[in-house]
Design an enzyme around this catalytic site. Sequence first.
Site, short mmCIF file in Angstrom:
data_model
loop_
_atom_site.label_atom_id
_atom_site.label_comp_id
_atom_site.label_asym_id
_atom_site.label_seq_id
_atom_site.Cartn_x
_atom_site.Cartn_y
_atom_site.Cartn_z
N ARG A 130 9.65 81.30 -31.15
CA ARG A 130 9.14 80.47 -31.99
C ARG A 130 9.73 79.21 -32.00
NH1 ARG A 130 8.16 83.23 -37.97
NH2 ARG A 130 6.63 84.83 -37.22
N ASP A 202 10.18 78.56 -39.33
CA ASP A 202 10.37 78.41 -37.77
C ASP A 202 8.66 78.49 -37.46
OD1 ASP A 202 9.85 80.97 -38.15
OD2 ASP A 202 11.67 81.58 -37.19
N ASP A 203 7.91 78.28 -38.23
CA ASP A 203 6.49 78.54 -37.80
C ASP A 203 5.99 77.30 -38.49
OD1 ASP A 203 6.50 79.24 -40.47
OD2 ASP A 203 4.87 80.91 -40.14
N ASP A 291 12.76 80.73 -51.99
CA ASP A 291 11.89 79.50 -52.57
C ASP A 291 11.39 79.62 -54.19
OD1 ASP A 291 10.25 81.75 -52.25
OD2 ASP A 291 8.72 81.07 -50.90
#
Length: 380
Positions: A130, A202-203, A291
């Site tokens: 990635r 990382d995407d 989050d």
Amino acid sequence: MLKRCGRRLLLALAGALLACLLVLTADPPPPPVPAERGRRALRSLAGPSGVATAPGLEAAAAAAPGAPVREVHSLSEYFSLLTRSRRDVGPPPGGAPRPADGPPRPLAEPLAPRDVFIAVKTTKKFHRARLDLLLETWISRHEEMTFIFTDGEDEALARRTGHVVNTNCSAAHSRQALSCKMAVEYDRFIESGRKWFCHVDDDNYVNVRALLRLLGSYPHTQDVYLGKPSLDRPIQATERVSENKVRPVHFWFATGGAGFCISRGLALKMSPWASGGHFMSTAERIRLPDDCTIGYIVEALLGVPLVRCGLFHSHLENLQQVPASELHEQVTLSYGMFENKRNSVHIKGPFSVEADPSRFRSVHCHLYPDTSWCPRSAIF
């Protein structure tokens, strides 16, 4: 007789004219000073006793008749109690984050790349799969503002970019490991002195031009929490307040998979629950991922509402619905699987879907056609 009546009428008219002149020439009363406005505001909130009570506390008192109602003697104390009661009672039915979509906001302050701290969360097993793609595309243009947070040493990655932080957190995709990395991200941002903290995965592809435009429309000294919720209602959690006591809590949160941003003014207020390792203990209070914990601190504890922004995108949504003509306006993009199908933005470009399954290379050439490896004859 007529003369006497006429004389009386003239005297009455003269008196009325004199009264009008006195009213017109009199000085208007001075406007109330701010302190007096505050006292009037408190008096308007006061009950028969003349003591103001924060909204929401009356409901709590009604639910528990024997419970005392907290008296409020100043505006600052009133707003403090209002925030606390909002946390306890929860959001009103149908409450939703403030939208940031719509016509572009005017520029509040110009931003340079060095003003923004972009934290990219990854794990060592995805360094090649990635991160190489991100380093080849958007990070290559914005290394100064990008910091990679991982869980293992990688000399090759460190040589390629100088902003690699080994968090020494677990490589597991667990609640504790994710919160551990977020805690390090937060502390590094505070140390940096920058104006804005943005977290991505990382995407994610980050369109930094659009990001700077968006952040520049908000003063970094104010309380700003920007992102996109993945749920259509506030999340419901159980907050542990002591060894044997829990209570329900409701709040919105921006999904980390789409990215979110927090102003420095707000980040500093988060410090009691986020700095120096406190973030992990705060996450344990609600037993939810990183989050969600950010949303809990910002919305439930500080009373600052999430500003919903549709320019952030995660793999949890159908990315095919993002119009190709509006790609330059989007702040983040993603890729992955959606309903068991490959999920990426639809864009015509120089690379086939097989050669560019994430479509990040095609998006990058669309945004930066002068990139050395982008075909010059590309048609979008």
